[in-house]
Design an enzyme around this catalytic site. Structure first.
Site, PDB file in Angstrom:
ATOM      1  CB  SER A 245     -16.544  32.462 -46.288  1.00 37.10           C
ATOM      2  OG  SER A 245     -17.901  32.692 -46.626  1.00 37.10           O
ATOM      3  CE  LYS A 246     -16.869  28.889 -39.807  1.00 38.23           C
ATOM      4  NZ  LYS A 246     -16.859  29.878 -38.869  1.00 38.23           N
ATOM      5  NE  ARG A 247     -20.853  34.870 -47.109  1.00 35.49           N
ATOM      6  CZ  ARG A 247     -20.999  35.013 -48.411  1.00 35.49           C
ATOM      7  NH1 ARG A 247     -22.159  34.788 -48.969  1.00 35.49           N
ATOM      8  NH2 ARG A 247     -19.994  35.407 -49.167  1.00 35.49           N
ATOM      9  CG  HIS A 248     -19.374  30.169 -50.560  1.00 33.86           C
ATOM     10  ND1 HIS A 248     -18.428  31.057 -50.112  1.00 33.86           N
ATOM     11  CD2 HIS A 248     -20.170  30.854 -51.401  1.00 33.86           C
ATOM     12  CE1 HIS A 248     -18.642  32.234 -50.676  1.00 33.86           C
ATOM     13  NE2 HIS A 248     -19.687  32.141 -51.457  1.00 33.86           N
ATOM     14  N   GLY A 249     -20.545  26.608 -47.573  1.00 33.49           N
ATOM     15  CA  GLY A 249     -20.467  25.190 -47.203  1.00 33.49           C
ATOM     16  C   GLY A 249     -19.184  24.969 -46.434  1.00 33.49           C
TER      17      GLY A 249
END
Ligand code: GLU
Length: 465
Positions: A245-249
């Site tokens: 998800s966005k949390r990972h980039g």
């Protein structure tokens, strides 16, 4: 006769194309290409609240960038409404579907009661016609939904190309609503009609859809459709093992273009993410197409690995010609405030490309030649010592007379080092600092050659004055 291969990518246009979607598209595309079939693009835009034309554009742009050409489409589900309605009409007419007048409140009460009894809440079939059964009286003024008459007995079973045989008891499945009270067909139903009409032979999609499959198979069977083969691809996890998800980039495919990745690198990386051909990490599009199969799609989730993507991107950067890369990074240099002048960008690219993991890095490195020149006084104080100044003066005087070629420059530097008993860094560092403003550059002779004789001599002279 075996069925012609026809795959589809069926994005819902509610946002940009994300990495998971791109990988599904790539697998469907590669499968069609491998078996000389057709790849269909179908935009599943029936959720009018959430679908936007911008998202459609974004998805098309990303497919284009990845060069995932489709043979048919884009088809839009919103343009197939007549067809869905007609099929629902036929199903109602012969009893494959039926009207249900239960109000939402009534259904809530039903589920409440089931929960209280400790059973799994599900539609109890109160409006499902059965021989000898008396249906409730049709309430006045209540627009009905249409439900699919799901088989009651037996089980749905399919041999998933990724997951093996999956069997679901029909008792687990509700009589699915296929048209809402306002007449609009529902998601699972539209997918079935389209897969049928488009003669889709292989449905390759994310395994978040695996729960829809038994319902879709029952509907397709009721339609008399030849069933597609299903391949539910395991999801992509972030480096921490959580769903990517966005949390990972970045998860938006186009962000990777902006971040300086080459489409061929992303395609190679995505193909390898959840599919394998032995230990091969680098393969061309042609190789992918000649090797791609469903047997080697991994059964377990794949893990996103930014380091590996960078390694692959570096490989493809090295493969591109200097001229190509120059064209790609010219706008990035302008955006960084650099001014392209007489220093040939392709030659500059050649100096840096071997170590660049992204085009962003390549452009940043190339800025050494195109940023506004500003002497760095701290660096000058460190490297341009009084002892070295006469050697620099000699370099300028003699350099002015040589042919300005890398080899000649190297020879001159070597002579000066020998004549003055110096080590390379003692002369190379002040030259770098005076000419480029930086103490770290690629090979000094190559850098000086590219800056050009006039500029180098002038900067060295000014620097030691
Ligand atoms: N529209 C669905 C999605 O974007 C895909 C449906 C399918 O592949 O069957 O997740």
């Amino acid at each position: 006769m075996t069925r012609p291969v026809r795959t589809r990518f069926a994005p819902s246009p509610t946002g940009f194309l994300h990495l998971g979607g791109a990988r599904t598209a790539l697998f469907s595309w590669a499968y069609a290409r491998r078996f000389a079939g057709a790849f269909v693009l179908r935009v599943e835009d029936t959720d009018i609240e959430r679908s936007t034309p911008e998202a459609v554009e974004a998805i098309l742009e990303a497919m284009d960038w990845l060069d995932l050409g489709y043979d048919e489409g884009p088809f839009y589900q919103t343009r197939h409404m007549e067809r869905y309605r007609a099929v629902i009409g036929e199903m109602l007419a012969d009893g494959r579907a039926y009207h249900c007048y239960a109000s939402p409140a009534e259904l809530d009460a039903m589920r409440e009661e089931q929960r209280a009894q400790g059973v799994k809440p599900r539609y109890d079939g109160r409006w499902r016609p059965e021989p000898g059964k008396t249906l409730p009286a049709i309430p006045a003024g209540v627009p009905p939904v249409v439900r699919f008459r799901n088989p009651i007995d037996g089980a749905v079973s399919w041999n998933d190309l990724c997951k093996g045989v999956i069997t679901i008891a029909n008792a687990e499945l509700d009589d699915l609503i296929i048209a809402r009270a306002d007449g609009t067909p529902t998601y699972n139903f539209c997918v079935c009609v389209d897969d049928w009409d488009m003669r889709i032979s292989h449905v390759i999609r994310g395994d978040d859809h695996v729960n829809n499959t038994p319902r879709q198979i029952n509907i397709l069977s009721a339609l008399g459709a030849e069933l597609p083969v299903y391949a539910h691809v395991p999801m992509i996890l972030g480096p921490d093992g959580e769903k990517l998800s966005k949390r990972h980039g970045a998860v938006n495919v186009m962000q990777y273009r902006d971040d300086g990745y080459l489409p061929e690198a992303l395609v190679n990386y995505l193909a390898r993410l959840g599919w394998s051909h032995g230990d091969d990490e680098i393969f061309s599009r042609e190789q992918l197409v000649s090797w791609f199969d469903a047997e080697h799609i991994s059964r377990s989730p794949a893990q996103w690995d930014p380091k590996k993507l960078n390694w692959i991107n570096n490989h493809y950067i090295k493969q591109r010609s200097d001229a190509d890369l120059a064209e790609l990074i010219a706008p990035r240099i302008a955006a960084l405030g650099g001014e392209l002048d007489d220093i040939p960008l392709a030659a500059v690219v050649g100096l840096f490309k071997d170590r660049a993991e992204t085009l962003v890095q390549l452009a940043q490195n190339a800025m050494l030649f195109y940023r506004a020149f500003a002497p760095d006084h701290a660096l000058i104080a460190t490297h341009v010592t009084p002892a070295i100044k006469p050697v620099l003066a000699e370099f300028a005087a003699r350099g002015d007379k040589i042919e300005w070629q890398r080899a000649e420059i190297a020879a001159l530097i070597k002579e000066l080092l020998a004549a003055h008993g110096l080590k390379m860094p003692q002369l190379a560092a002040p030259l770098r600092v005076l000419v480029s403003g930086s103490a770290q550059t690629p090979s000094v002779d190559a850098v000086l050659e590219l800056f050009g004789k006039a500029r180098v001599i002038e900067r060295v002279r000014t620097g030691i004055a």
